[in-house]
Design a protein around this motif. Structure first.
Motif, PDB file in Angstrom:
ATOM      1  N   GLN A 198      14.531  -3.934  11.792  1.00  0.00           N
ATOM      2  CA  GLN A 198      15.458  -3.652  10.511  1.00  0.00           C
ATOM      3  C   GLN A 198      14.935  -2.540   9.598  1.00  0.00           C
ATOM      4  O   GLN A 198      14.528  -2.909   8.710  1.00  0.00           O
ATOM      5  N   ASP A 199      14.878  -1.628  10.315  1.00  0.00           N
ATOM      6  CA  ASP A 199      14.331  -0.270   9.691  1.00  0.00           C
ATOM      7  C   ASP A 199      15.343   0.811   9.860  1.00  0.00           C
ATOM      8  O   ASP A 199      15.639   1.336  10.964  1.00  0.00           O
ATOM      9  N   CYS A 200      15.419   1.816   8.911  1.00  0.00           N
ATOM     10  CA  CYS A 200      16.181   2.896   9.026  1.00  0.00           C
ATOM     11  C   CYS A 200      15.769   3.814  10.049  1.00  0.00           C
ATOM     12  O   CYS A 200      16.384   4.867  10.637  1.00  0.00           O
ATOM     13  N   LEU A 201      14.460   3.923  10.295  1.00  0.00           N
ATOM     14  CA  LEU A 201      13.836   4.863  11.226  1.00  0.00           C
ATOM     15  C   LEU A 201      13.698   4.082  12.548  1.00  0.00           C
ATOM     16  O   LEU A 201      12.944   4.783  13.549  1.00  0.00           O
ATOM     17  N   ALA A 202      14.310   3.009  12.969  1.00  0.00           N
ATOM     18  CA  ALA A 202      14.100   2.387  14.316  1.00  0.00           C
ATOM     19  C   ALA A 202      14.799   3.304  15.285  1.00  0.00           C
ATOM     20  O   ALA A 202      15.763   3.854  15.218  1.00  0.00           O
TER      21      ALA A 202
ATOM     22  N   MET B 152       5.595   8.533  10.654  1.00  0.00           N
ATOM     23  CA  MET B 152       6.154   9.882  10.072  1.00  0.00           C
ATOM     24  C   MET B 152       6.176  10.116   8.642  1.00  0.00           C
ATOM     25  O   MET B 152       6.522  11.055   8.028  1.00  0.00           O
ATOM     26  N   THR B 153       6.086   8.779   7.932  1.00  0.00           N
ATOM     27  CA  THR B 153       6.409   8.967   6.539  1.00  0.00           C
ATOM     28  C   THR B 153       5.492   8.820   5.817  1.00  0.00           C
ATOM     29  O   THR B 153       4.040   8.560   5.915  1.00  0.00           O
ATOM     30  N   GLY B 154       5.507   8.895   4.450  1.00  0.00           N
ATOM     31  CA  GLY B 154       4.238   8.995   3.349  1.00  0.00           C
ATOM     32  C   GLY B 154       4.592   9.783   2.205  1.00  0.00           C
ATOM     33  O   GLY B 154       5.367  10.670   2.226  1.00  0.00           O
TER      34      GLY B 154
ATOM     35  N   GLU C  33       0.915  -1.309  -0.031  1.00  0.00           N
ATOM     36  CA  GLU C  33      -0.116   0.007  -0.107  1.00  0.00           C
ATOM     37  C   GLU C  33       0.878   1.230  -0.019  1.00  0.00           C
ATOM     38  O   GLU C  33       0.634   2.064  -0.734  1.00  0.00           O
ATOM     39  N   TYR C  34       1.964   1.280   0.797  1.00  0.00           N
ATOM     40  CA  TYR C  34       2.804   2.395   1.121  1.00  0.00           C
ATOM     41  C   TYR C  34       3.669   2.659  -0.381  1.00  0.00           C
ATOM     42  O   TYR C  34       3.593   3.649  -0.789  1.00  0.00           O
ATOM     43  N   GLY C  35       3.918   1.457  -0.833  1.00  0.00           N
ATOM     44  CA  GLY C  35       4.914   1.698  -2.184  1.00  0.00           C
ATOM     45  C   GLY C  35       3.859   2.103  -3.233  1.00  0.00           C
ATOM     46  O   GLY C  35       4.358   3.072  -3.945  1.00  0.00           O
TER      47      GLY C  35
ATOM     48  N   TRP D 117      17.155  -4.556   1.189  1.00  0.00           N
ATOM     49  CA  TRP D 117      16.297  -5.956   1.250  1.00  0.00           C
ATOM     50  C   TRP D 117      15.207  -5.435   2.353  1.00  0.00           C
ATOM     51  O   TRP D 117      14.241  -6.447   2.410  1.00  0.00           O
ATOM     52  N   ASN D 118      15.116  -4.559   3.141  1.00  0.00           N
ATOM     53  CA  ASN D 118      14.289  -4.368   4.433  1.00  0.00           C
ATOM     54  C   ASN D 118      12.916  -3.920   3.865  1.00  0.00           C
ATOM     55  O   ASN D 118      11.981  -4.272   4.508  1.00  0.00           O
ATOM     56  N   PHE D 119      13.021  -3.079   2.735  1.00  0.00           N
ATOM     57  CA  PHE D 119      11.913  -2.827   2.049  1.00  0.00           C
ATOM     58  C   PHE D 119      11.818  -2.876   0.607  1.00  0.00           C
ATOM     59  O   PHE D 119      12.239  -1.978  -0.038  1.00  0.00           O
ATOM     60  N   PRO D 120      11.575  -4.324   0.214  1.00  0.00           N
ATOM     61  CA  PRO D 120      11.831  -4.457  -1.049  1.00  0.00           C
ATOM     62  C   PRO D 120      11.136  -3.936  -2.308  1.00  0.00           C
ATOM     63  O   PRO D 120      11.484  -3.958  -3.381  1.00  0.00           O
TER      64      PRO D 120
ATOM     65  N   PRO E  90       9.095  14.925   2.577  1.00  0.00           N
ATOM     66  CA  PRO E  90      10.402  15.047   2.086  1.00  0.00           C
ATOM     67  C   PRO E  90      11.395  14.202   2.924  1.00  0.00           C
ATOM     68  O   PRO E  90      11.884  14.539   3.957  1.00  0.00           O
ATOM     69  N   PHE E  91      11.595  12.870   2.659  1.00  0.00           N
ATOM     70  CA  PHE E  91      12.159  11.965   3.380  1.00  0.00           C
ATOM     71  C   PHE E  91      13.587  12.004   2.989  1.00  0.00           C
ATOM     72  O   PHE E  91      14.238  11.950   1.951  1.00  0.00           O
ATOM     73  N   GLY E  92      14.555  12.215   4.122  1.00  0.00           N
ATOM     74  CA  GLY E  92      16.019  11.934   4.039  1.00  0.00           C
ATOM     75  C   GLY E  92      16.732  12.598   4.999  1.00  0.00           C
ATOM     76  O   GLY E  92      16.103  13.081   6.021  1.00  0.00           O
TER      77      GLY E  92
ATOM     78  N   ALA F 271       8.691  -0.802  -1.647  1.00  0.00           N
ATOM     79  CA  ALA F 271       8.511   0.763  -1.410  1.00  0.00           C
ATOM     80  C   ALA F 271       9.467   1.622  -1.676  1.00  0.00           C
ATOM     81  O   ALA F 271       9.883   2.786  -2.234  1.00  0.00           O
ATOM     82  N   MET F 272      10.983   0.963  -1.496  1.00  0.00           N
ATOM     83  CA  MET F 272      12.337   1.584  -1.616  1.00  0.00           C
ATOM     84  C   MET F 272      12.406   1.752  -3.190  1.00  0.00           C
ATOM     85  O   MET F 272      13.018   2.596  -3.714  1.00  0.00           O
ATOM     86  N   ILE F 273      11.770   0.850  -4.024  1.00  0.00           N
ATOM     87  CA  ILE F 273      11.660   0.901  -5.417  1.00  0.00           C
ATOM     88  C   ILE F 273      10.653   1.849  -6.083  1.00  0.00           C
ATOM     89  O   ILE F 273      11.129   2.925  -6.749  1.00  0.00           O
ATOM     90  N   THR F 274       9.477   1.869  -5.595  1.00  0.00           N
ATOM     91  CA  THR F 274       8.647   2.860  -6.282  1.00  0.00           C
ATOM     92  C   THR F 274       8.667   4.074  -5.879  1.00  0.00           C
ATOM     93  O   THR F 274       8.673   5.358  -6.560  1.00  0.00           O
ATOM     94  N   ARG F 275       9.276   4.550  -4.489  1.00  0.00           N
ATOM     95  CA  ARG F 275       9.900   5.570  -4.124  1.00  0.00           C
ATOM     96  C   ARG F 275      10.702   6.643  -5.088  1.00  0.00           C
ATOM     97  O   ARG F 275      10.577   7.872  -5.353  1.00  0.00           O
ATOM     98  N   LYS F 276      11.732   5.728  -5.576  1.00  0.00           N
ATOM     99  CA  LYS F 276      12.611   6.229  -6.493  1.00  0.00           C
ATOM    100  C   LYS F 276      11.906   6.291  -7.966  1.00  0.00           C
ATOM    101  O   LYS F 276      11.870   7.325  -8.787  1.00  0.00           O
TER     102      LYS F 276
END
Ligand SMILES: NC(=O)c1ccc[n+]([C@@H]2O[C@H](COP(=O)([O-])OP(=O)(O)OC[C@H]3O[C@@H](n4cnc5c(N)ncnc54)[C@H](O)[C@@H]3O)[C@@H](O)[C@H]2O)c1
Ligand SMILES: N[C@@H](CC=O)C(=O)O
Length: 498
Positions: free
Chosen positions: A296-300, A454-456, A119-121, A165-168, A460-462, A170-175
Motif C-alpha cells: 500500500q505504497d505509492c512507490l510500490a 529513494m525518498t527523504g 522518524e521519516y515524518g 491513510w497509508n502514511f498517516p 523533490p518528491f513528485g 509523514a504525508m502530513i509533516t511533508r506538507k
C-alpha cells in the motif's frame, strides 16, 4: 465498557496524545451536529475510538481562525518560526514510541515500519524549519532607467491539506512543515481511517508553541469537507496526497477559486531488471520495493519487467524471498506485512488477481487460506502478466506483484511508459549506457537506479502525467506555499544602476 481505546491509552506513555476530537483554533472540538464515526484497528476490526464529523459552519470557523492567526504568524521572523518547528520536531522524536503505537493501531503497519515513519515524518519538520530561513528573493538587472528591480517571497496564505491513510504522519509533516515555515496557517483533513496520528501531531504542535489557529485538524465526511475547502476563496493553496480519482475531483472543485494546487497522486511503478544483473540481488531488491507497507505504497514496484535471459532464475529467487515474508498483526512481534486497510481493499486485491488469472497469468505464490484474518491478504506473485490485465493498468495498492519478460531496451521503455501514471520507476543494471538511456526515456518524476530507498527530505518528491502536480520536499518544496512578488523601485536617480 473496555474498548480498544481504553487499552490504547493504557499502552501509551502519554495518553494525552490520543485525542478523539477535531482541533480548531487551539481548541479540541466536538461535532456541532453530534455525528460521529468509528475508527477500526484493521488487524482485528475492533473499534479504537471515534471521531466527530464536523458541520459546514465548523469548517468555516477553522478558516476564520486561520485567517485571524495568519497576520501574526507571517509577521514572525523566519528564525522565530524555525524555533517553533524545531521544538515540534523534538517533541515528535521524544514521543516516537507512542506515535508509532497509535499509527500501528489505526493503519496496521508493523511497529518497526511505524517507528521508521515517525522518524521519516519528523525529518521533514527539521528540514523545512531550516529551509524557511532561505526563502530568498532576487535582484533583477534593471532595464528601466533609474529603477531597481527584484522579487521577494511571501506566504501564499491559508493552506489546506488532504492526506491519505497509508502514511498517516509523514504525508502530513511533508506538507505542513513546508507551509508553516513559509508563514502559512494550515487546515488538515486526514483520512478518516487514520485520524489519530494527525490529532497527536496537533497536540505536539500546541506544546511546541505553534499558536492557536495556525495548525488545525478538521474531520468529517470527506466529500463534504473537501468541497468546502476547495470552494473557500480564503484558502489559497490546496495540497492533496491520495488517489488520482479523488485528485481529479479536487481539481474540478477548486476551479472556481483558482487555488494553488499540489497533487501527489497514485503510482504504478515499473521495476526494470537488465540482462547483466545478478538475478538474486535484483529479486531481493524487487521484493523489498514491492511489499513495503503491504504493497500500500505509492512507490510500490507493481510491474516487474525482467530481461528474458534471466527471467526464470529471477522468478525463482523472488519466490524464495517473498515466501519468507511473515504476515500478521503489526503490534505483535516481528512481522513483515500487516493487514490491508479494510475489507474492501482485500476484495479489490482478490478481484485484480482473479482478473489476471482469467486473462492468462500464472499465480506462483498466493495461498489466501493462510491469511491470519479477514483484512489480511497473503503476498501474491503473478507471472506472464500482460497490459490487458488490471494488475498492469491499475494501481493495485496490495501485496500483488506481477512479473513480465522483455527482450530489448526499446521494448521495456514502451512497456514501462504504458500507463497513465508517472510517479516513480526503478532500474536495476550496472550498464551505464543502459542506465542513461532508460533514465532519460522513462516518463516518471523519480527514477531510482540500483536502490530501493529513494525518498527523504532533500528529495523533490513528485510525479508527472496523472501522478500529480508539484514537488514536495527538497529545495523547492517550500515554494508550493510561497508567492513571488516582483517590485520595481522607480525614480531612484542615477545611483540605482542595475
Ligand atoms: N504520490 C504520493 O506521494 C502518494 C503518497 C501516498 C499515497 N498516495 C496515493 O494515495 C492513494 C491511497 O490513499 P487513499 O486511499 O487514502 O486515497 P483517497 O484518494 O481515497 O483518499 C485520500 C484523501 O482524500 C479523501 N477523500 C476520499 N474521497 C473523497 C472525495 N470524494 N472527495 C474529497 N476527498 C475525498 C480521503 O478521506 C483522504 O483524506 C493511492 O493512490 C496512493 O498512490 C500517493
Ligand atoms: N512511500 C512514499 C509514500 C507513498 O505512499 C513516501 O516516501 O513518501
Amino acid at each position: 465498557m473496555t474498548t480498544l481505546s481504553t487499552m490504547l491509552t493504557k499502552r501509551l506513555e502519554d495518553p494525552r496524545l490520543f485525542r478523539q476530537y477535531a482541533y480548531i483554533d487551539g481548541k479540541w472540538t466536538h461535532g456541532n451536529g453530534g455525528r460521529e464515526e468509528a475508527v477500526y484497528d484493521p488487524a482485528t476490526d475492533e473499534v479504537i475510538g471515534h471521531i466527530p464529523l464536523l458541520e459546514a459552519e465548523q469548517i468555516t470557523a477553522a478558516v476564520d481562525a486561520a485567517e485571524a492567526a495568519f497576520v501574526h504568524w507571517r509577521a514572525l521572523r523566519a528564525d522565530e518560526r524555525c524555533e517553533r518547528l524545531l521544538a515540534w520536531y523534538d517533541l515528535i522524536q521524544a514521543n516516537r514510541e507512542d506515535l508509532a503505537t497509535i499509527m500501528t493501531l489505526e493503519q496496521g503497519k508493523p511497529m518497526p515500519d511505524a517507528r521508521g515513519e515517525v522518524e521519516y515524518g519528523a525529518s521533514f519538520v527539521r528540514w523545512f524549519a531550516e529551509e524557511g530561513k532561505r526563502t530568498y528573493g532576487e535582484t533583477i538587472p534593471s532595464h528601466i532607467p533609474n529603477a531597481s528591480l527584484g522579487t521577494i517571497k511571501e506566504p501564499v496564505g491559508i493552506a489546506a491539506m488532504i492526506t491519505p491513510w497509508n502514511f498517516p504522519l509523514a504525508m502530513i509533516t511533508r506538507k505542513a512543515a513546508a507551509a508553516l515555515a513559509a508563514g502559512c496557517p494550515v487546515i488538515i483533513k486526514p483520512a478518516n481511517e487514520t485520524p489519530f496520528s494527525a490529532l497527536a501531531l496537533a497536540e505536539l504542535a500546541e506544546r511546541a508553541g505553534i499558536p492557536e489557529g495556525i495548525f488545525n485538524v478538521v474531520l468529517g465526511d470527506p466529500a463534504e469537507v473537501s468541497k468546502i475547502l476547495c470552494s473557500e476563496p480564503r484558502i489559497r493553496a490546496l495540497s492533496f496526497t491520495g488517489s488520482t480519482r479523488v485528485g481529479r475531483l479536487l481539481i474540478e472543485q477548486s476551479a472556481n477559486t483558482v487555488k494553488r494546487l499540489s497533487l501527489e497522486l497514485g503510482g504504478n511503478a515499473p521495476f526494470i531488471v537488465g540482462p547483466d544483473m545478478d538475478p538474486k540481488e535484483a529479486a531481493y531488491a524487487a521484493v523489498s520495493a514491492k511489499f513495503q507497507t503491504a504493497g500500500q505504497d505509492c512507490l510500490a514496484a507493481n510491474r516487474i519487467l525482467v530481461h528474458e535471459s534471466i527471467h526464470d532464475e529471477f522468478v525463482e529467487q523472488f519466490t524464495e524471498r517473498m515466501s519468507a515474508l511473515t504476515v500478521g498483526n503489526g503490534l505483535h512481534g516481528e512481522v513483515d506485512l500487516g493487514p490491508l486497510i479494510h475489507r474492501q481493499a482485500v476484495e479489490k486485491a482478490a478481484s485484480i488477481v482473479d482478473d489476471a488469472i482469467s486473462k492468462g497469468a500464472t499465480m506462483v505464490v498466493g495461498d489466501q487460506s493462510q491469511a491470519p484474518g479477514d483484512n489480511f491478504f497473503m503476498p501474491v506473485l503473478l507471472t506472464n502478466v500482460t497490459p490487458q490485465m488490471k494488475v498492469w493498468r491499475e494501481e493495485n495498492f496490495a501485496p500483488v506483484a506481477g512479473i513480465t519478460a522483455y527482450s530489448t531496451d526499446d521494448e521495456v521503455i514502451e512497456m514501462a511508459n504504458d500507463t497513465e501514471y508517472g510517479l516513480a520507476a526503478y532500474i536495476y543494471t550496472h550498464d551505464i549506457r543502459r542506465i542513461w538511456k532508460l533514465m532519460r526515456a522513462l516518463e516518471y518524476g523519480m527514477v531510482s537506479v540500483n536502490s530501493v530507498k529513494m525518498t527523504g527530505p532533500p528529495v523533490p518528491f513528485g510525479g508527472v502525467k496523472q501522478s500529480g502536480l508539484g514537488r514536495e520536499g527538497g529545495a523547492t518544496g517550500i515554494d508550493e506555499y510561497l508567492e513571488t512578488k516582483y517590485y520595481c523601485l522607480g525614480a531612484l536617480g542615477s545611483v540605482s544602476g542595475s
